[in-house]
Design an enzyme around this catalytic site. Structure first.
Site, short mmCIF file in Angstrom:
data_model
loop_
_atom_site.label_atom_id
_atom_site.label_comp_id
_atom_site.label_asym_id
_atom_site.label_seq_id
_atom_site.Cartn_x
_atom_site.Cartn_y
_atom_site.Cartn_z
N LYS A 188 0.87 -1.16 -0.09
CA LYS A 188 -0.01 -0.04 -0.13
C LYS A 188 0.74 1.09 0.00
O LYS A 188 0.57 2.07 -0.83
CB LYS A 188 -0.86 0.07 1.33
CG LYS A 188 -2.11 -0.96 1.17
CD LYS A 188 -2.99 -1.05 2.31
CE LYS A 188 -3.86 -2.23 2.25
NZ LYS A 188 -4.38 -2.66 3.68
N GLN B 239 -4.38 -1.17 9.73
CA GLN B 239 -4.33 -2.51 9.23
C GLN B 239 -4.95 -3.44 10.31
O GLN B 239 -4.64 -3.63 11.40
CB GLN B 239 -2.97 -2.90 9.09
CG GLN B 239 -2.70 -4.01 8.12
CD GLN B 239 -3.10 -4.16 6.77
OE1 GLN B 239 -3.28 -3.07 5.89
NE2 GLN B 239 -3.91 -5.23 6.51
N ASP C 146 -11.22 3.22 4.08
CA ASP C 146 -11.32 1.93 4.00
C ASP C 146 -13.03 1.49 4.00
O ASP C 146 -13.35 0.60 3.52
CB ASP C 146 -10.86 1.29 5.54
CG ASP C 146 -9.67 0.18 5.38
OD1 ASP C 146 -9.43 -0.02 4.12
OD2 ASP C 146 -9.04 -0.13 6.29
#
Ligand code: NAP
Length: 308
Positions: free
Chosen positions: A54, A98, A124
Site C-alpha cells: 500500500k 491495518q 476503508d
C-alpha cells in the site's frame, strides 16, 4: 473451454494511471499531496506485506503515505490516541488501521477503532456512517475490495444489471458491501454464509458468483453455472503438501512455485472451475491488486472533499 481470465493487475494499473494525474492536479492546486496514514500494530508477516504494498503504490501515484507503527503489546487506548491525533491532522486525508489487530486488544477492538476514525477520512469505508450511506446508495467512501470487484467487472465488459448474483460470505468488510454494490447496479442478489442450506445449488443459479470466505478451493464446479463469471476474493496461504498435490498436477506452475517456496497463495475457487466458468478472476492477480488501487482512489476522493 477454459474461462477467460479477468486480469486484476491490468485493471489496477489502469485505475492507478487515472489517479496519478488527478493527484498531481490536486497537489498543484492545494500545495500539498493527498495524505494517507497507515497504522500497523504488531508484526504480523502478512500485514507487513500488505502495508508495504500500500505504501509503495501510494508513493508511486504521488500521494504522501506514512506508516505509524505500534508494538504488539500496545493497548487499545494507545491506538485510539493515535487515531485521534490523525483525525486532527491536516496532513492526512485518509486513515487506515491495518487489520487484524492483536488478539490481546479484545474482541471488539477493530469495531471500536473503525468507529473512531473520522468518516471523511475513512478510506476503508468501514465507519457506520459510510456503511449507512452505502446502504442508501450515496456513499463517497466505499470498502476497497468490493468496489474493486465492481471495477473489475465493469472494465472487463461484464454486465451486472439484470443478472442473478450470489455472494458467498457476509462479513462487514467484503460480503455485505459487495452484495449492496451489486444490488445498486441492479443485479438480483443472494447472500450466502455458513448456515446456508444447499449452498452449491444456490450458487449454481448465479450469473455472477463472488466468493469471499477464505476456504481454499471450496467452490468446486458443482457451484458454478456453465459460463458464469466467478470472482474469487479469498486469499489463503497453502502450506499443506497433500492439499497442493490434490489440487495441482505435477509439473504445473503452481506445483513448481510450491516446491520453491513451500507455500502458495490460493483463493476460494477450485482450479477445475476454470473449465466451467465463462470468466474467472485468478488468485493471485485478480481482486488483490484492485483493493490497493481503490484505496488510492478513496484517498484522492477524501482529499478532494476535505479541500472543498
Ligand atoms: P470473514 O470475516 O472471516 O468472513 C468469512 C465469511 O465466510 C463469513 O460470512 C462466513 O460465514 C463465511 N463462510 C466461512 N466458511 C463458510 C462455509 N463453509 N460456507 C459458507 N460460508 C462460509 O472473512 P473476510 O474478511 O470477509 O474475508 C474473506 C476472504 O477474503 C479471506 O480469505 C480474506 O483473506 C479475503 N480478502 C481478500 C481481500 C483482497 O484484497 N483480495 C480483501 C479482504 C479479504 P458466517 O458469517 O456464517 O460465519
Amino acid at each position: 473451454m477454459a474461462a477467460r481470465v479477468l486480469d486484476g493487475v491490468a485493471v489496477a494499473n489502469q485505475i492507478r494511471a487515472e489517479v496519478a494525474p488527478e493527484v498531481a492536479a490536486f497537489s498543484a492546486r492545494t500545495g500539498r499531496p493527498p495524505g494517507l496514514a497507515i497504522v500497523l500494530v504488531g508484526d504480523d508477516p502478512a500485514s507487513e506485506i500488505y502495508v508495504r504494498g500500500k505504501l509503495k503504490s501510494a508513493a508511486d501515484s504521488g500521494l504522501r503515505a506514512d506508516l505509524e507503527r505500534l508494538p504488539a503489546a500496545a493497548t487499545l487506548a494507545q491506538l485510539l490516541e493515535v487515531v485521534e491525533r490523525l483525525n486532527r491532522s491536516d496532513t492526512y486525508d485518509g486513515i487506515l488501521v491495518q487489520s487484524p489487530l492483536p488478539v490481546a486488544m479484545g474482541p471488539d477492538a477493530e469495531r471500536r477503532i473503525f468507529d473512531a476514525i473520522r468518516p471523511d477520512k475513512d478510506v476503508d469505508g468501514f465507519h457506520p456512517i459510510n456503511v449507512g450511506r452505502l446502504v442508501q446508495n450515496r456513499a463517497h467512501l466505499v470498502a476497497c475490495t468490493p468496489s474493486g470487484v465492481i471495477e473489475l467487472l465493469d472494465r472487463s465488459g461484464i454486465a451486472i444489471a439484470g443478472t442473478r448474483a450470489v455472494v458467498i460470505g457476509r462479513s462487514d468488510i467484503v460480503g455485505k458491501p459487495m452484495a449492496l454494490l451489486l444490488l445498486h447496479r441492479h443485479a438480483t442478489v443472494t447472500i450466502c454464509h455458513s448456515r446456508t442450506p444447499q449452498l452449491a445449488t444456490v450458487a449454481a443459479e448465479a450469473d455472477i458468483l463472488v466468493s469471499a470466505i477464505g476456504r481454499p478451493a471450496f467452490v468446486t464446479p458443482e457451484y458454478v453455472k456453465p459460463g458464469a463469471t466467478v470472482i474469487d476474493v479469498g486469499i489463503t496461504s497453502l502450506t499443506d503438501r497433500a492439499t497442493v498435490e490434490r489440487l495441482f498436477a505435477a509439473g504445473s506452475k503452481r506445483r513448481d512455485t510450491f516446491e520453491r517456496r513451500g507455500a502458495i497463495t490460493i483463493g476460494d475457487v477450485h482450479p477445475a472451475v476454470e473449465q466451467v466458468a465463462g470468466a474467472l478472476s485468478p488468485v493471485p492477480g485478480g481482486v488483490g491488486p484492485l483493493t490497493i488501487a481503490m484505496l488510492l482512489k478513496n484517498t484522492l476522493t477524501a482529499a478532494i472533499q476535505r479541500a472543498g
